[in-house]
Design a protein around this motif. Structure first.
Motif, PDB file in Angstrom:
ATOM      1  N   ALA A 282       0.792  -1.333  -0.057  1.00  0.00           N
ATOM      2  CA  ALA A 282      -0.053   0.030   0.157  1.00  0.00           C
ATOM      3  C   ALA A 282       0.822   1.249   0.033  1.00  0.00           C
ATOM      4  O   ALA A 282       2.040   1.039   0.368  1.00  0.00           O
ATOM      5  N   TRP A 283       0.317   2.296  -0.678  1.00  0.00           N
ATOM      6  CA  TRP A 283       0.897   3.692  -0.344  1.00  0.00           C
ATOM      7  C   TRP A 283       0.303   4.377   0.675  1.00  0.00           C
ATOM      8  O   TRP A 283      -0.760   4.542   0.809  1.00  0.00           O
ATOM      9  N   ASP A 284       1.226   4.940   1.577  1.00  0.00           N
ATOM     10  CA  ASP A 284       0.735   5.913   2.515  1.00  0.00           C
ATOM     11  C   ASP A 284       0.867   7.239   1.979  1.00  0.00           C
ATOM     12  O   ASP A 284       1.870   7.845   1.447  1.00  0.00           O
TER      13      ASP A 284
ATOM     14  N   CYS B 282       4.526   1.192   1.226  1.00  0.00           N
ATOM     15  CA  CYS B 282       4.849  -0.057   2.511  1.00  0.00           C
ATOM     16  C   CYS B 282       4.468  -1.147   1.970  1.00  0.00           C
ATOM     17  O   CYS B 282       3.394  -1.169   1.247  1.00  0.00           O
TER      18      CYS B 282
ATOM     19  N   CYS C 207      -1.338  -4.844  10.238  1.00  0.00           N
ATOM     20  CA  CYS C 207      -2.380  -4.278   9.687  1.00  0.00           C
ATOM     21  C   CYS C 207      -3.414  -3.882  10.721  1.00  0.00           C
ATOM     22  O   CYS C 207      -4.656  -3.504  10.177  1.00  0.00           O
TER      23      CYS C 207
ATOM     24  N   PHE D  98      -6.436   0.108   7.888  1.00  0.00           N
ATOM     25  CA  PHE D  98      -6.633   0.911   6.977  1.00  0.00           C
ATOM     26  C   PHE D  98      -8.205   1.563   6.808  1.00  0.00           C
ATOM     27  O   PHE D  98      -8.395   2.515   6.379  1.00  0.00           O
TER      28      PHE D  98
ATOM     29  N   ARG E 165      -6.105   7.910   3.539  1.00  0.00           N
ATOM     30  CA  ARG E 165      -4.561   7.707   3.701  1.00  0.00           C
ATOM     31  C   ARG E 165      -3.914   6.617   2.983  1.00  0.00           C
ATOM     32  O   ARG E 165      -2.819   6.825   2.400  1.00  0.00           O
ATOM     33  N   TRP E 166      -4.695   5.505   3.084  1.00  0.00           N
ATOM     34  CA  TRP E 166      -4.079   4.290   2.724  1.00  0.00           C
ATOM     35  C   TRP E 166      -4.350   3.949   1.180  1.00  0.00           C
ATOM     36  O   TRP E 166      -5.642   3.811   0.949  1.00  0.00           O
TER      37      TRP E 166
ATOM     38  N   ILE F 130      -4.184   1.026  -1.179  1.00  0.00           N
ATOM     39  CA  ILE F 130      -3.835  -0.468  -1.226  1.00  0.00           C
ATOM     40  C   ILE F 130      -3.700  -0.880  -2.820  1.00  0.00           C
ATOM     41  O   ILE F 130      -4.800  -0.451  -3.631  1.00  0.00           O
TER      42      ILE F 130
END
Length: 357
Positions: A157-159, A166, A173, A182, A189-190, A192
């Motif tokens: 996933a991208w923060d 990440c 998680c 998430f 924010r996240w 995926i």
């Protein structure tokens, strides 16, 4: 050169109709963009960072999968990023597991069926759950004795706040019943992008759930002390779900609308004395999970309508759109159901779907 080194332009947002993008079939319009290439994510992060610093007045972001766990307002304030990433591959193989990776935009049910066709069992109990692969960890989906975190290897996933990719293993998680990091850690924010599953080579059927043990398609094998095949379990789960639950393509719904409440052992014992037929399931931590559908039915809401919405006639846990409903109608019914269940049992129900207003 890596994929992300070749940064593409950020997705372009435009106003779109979202009626077909939420399984409740609620009318909505918003600024929407489709993410079809991971290479566009660094540019998206840069645009979001510029907005946070005052360089862009654009609204915050909401990440949309299949829209199967969503109550959406007619004019939501957030921009919507629809994840349309595709691809499935055998990422790695160990002595004990096939590690299978799927892109976040893949259909969850299609992914489960694909795995079985390749000889990778382990997800069959989660067949026919609507939505996408990327949305599955957000909700920590579960059904018929299996939860997603029991098969998860990792989430890529991208923060979007930090602007970095990440890889999170299950312990990171924050999974719990129908919940995850998430879901809790701020909408938008996240992002995926890929999910990996550890599917066991030494497969054993998960038959804890009574509906599976008693299913005619499995009963003969169980009685003969034979192990049902993954495909038999997949077919049985699909048949049970189709028999009990309405198809969102035919009648708008968001699946189970309330979580099964978990109460203390003392409260559960008091309720069982008052209601001997109470459906209660002891948990490992000493608490007791109650069947929300049973509570709702006993409170008189099974098959009952409030305006254009109602609780389904075959499954009291499912809120359905009979046509023409808006978000306010859905939330009014949910509040009425919660109030009656609390009055009768002293138990508070919690909504499962995310509210996007």
């Amino acid at each position: 050169m890596s994929l992300h080194a070749m940064s593409a332009l950020p997705p372009v947002f435009s106003e779109q109709d979202l009626h077909a993008c939420n399984t409740l079939g609620l009318p909505a319009r918003a600024a929407v963009a489709a993410l079809e290439d991971e290479a566009a994510i660094p540019a998206l992060c840069a645009a979001l960072a510029a907005g946070q610093k005052g360089g862009d007045a654009a609204a915050p972001l909401f990440i949309l999968g299949g829209g199967s766990n969503l109550v959406i307002a007619a004019r939501p304030r957030r921009r919507i990023l629809r994840v349309a990433l595709r691809g499935i591959r055998l990422w790695r193989e160990t002595a004990d597991h096939w590690i299978v990776e799927a892109a976040a935009g893949e259909s969850w049910h299609g992914f489960v069926e694909h795995c079985l066709a390749q000889g990778w069992p382990g997800l069959e109990n989660l067949a026919l759950i609507p939505g996408t692969v990327g949305a599955a960890p957000v909700q920590n989906i579960g059904a018929y004795g299996l939860e997603l975190d029991q098969r998860l290897h990792s989430v890529v996933a991208w923060d979007l706040r930090a602007g970095r990719e990440c890889t999170l293993r299950p312990a990171a998680c924050g999974f719990s019943y129908r919940d995850s990091l998430f879901k809790r850690d701020g909408a938008g924010r996240w992002l995926i992008v890929r999910v990996r599953f550890a599917l066991p080579k030494a497969w054993t059927p998960r038959l804890d759930y009574p509906d599976l043990r008693d299913h005619p398609g499995l009963r003969e094998s169980i009685d003969a002390h034979k192990k049902p095949s993954p495909r038999q379990i997949f077919d049985a789960v699909c048949e049970i779900r189709r028999r009990k639950l309405p198809d969102p393509a035919v009648q708008g719904n968001a699946g189970s609308f309330f979580k099964n409440p978990v109460v203390g052992a003392a409260q559960a014992a008091d309720l069982e004395r008052l209601f001997p037929a109470l459906r209660a399931y002891p948990q490992a931590d000493g608490r007791v999970k109650l069947a929300a559908g049973w509570l709702i039915e006993q409170a008189g809401w099974k098959g009952r309508r409030l305006g254009p919405v109602g609780m389904h006639e075959r499954q009291a846990l499912v809120l359905v759109n009979h046509g023409g409903a808006q978000a306010a109608d859905v939330l009014a019914l949910a509040d009425a159901v919660r109030a009656d269940v609390h009055q009768k049992f002293g138990v508070d129900l919690e909504r499962e779907p995310v509210i996007l207003d």
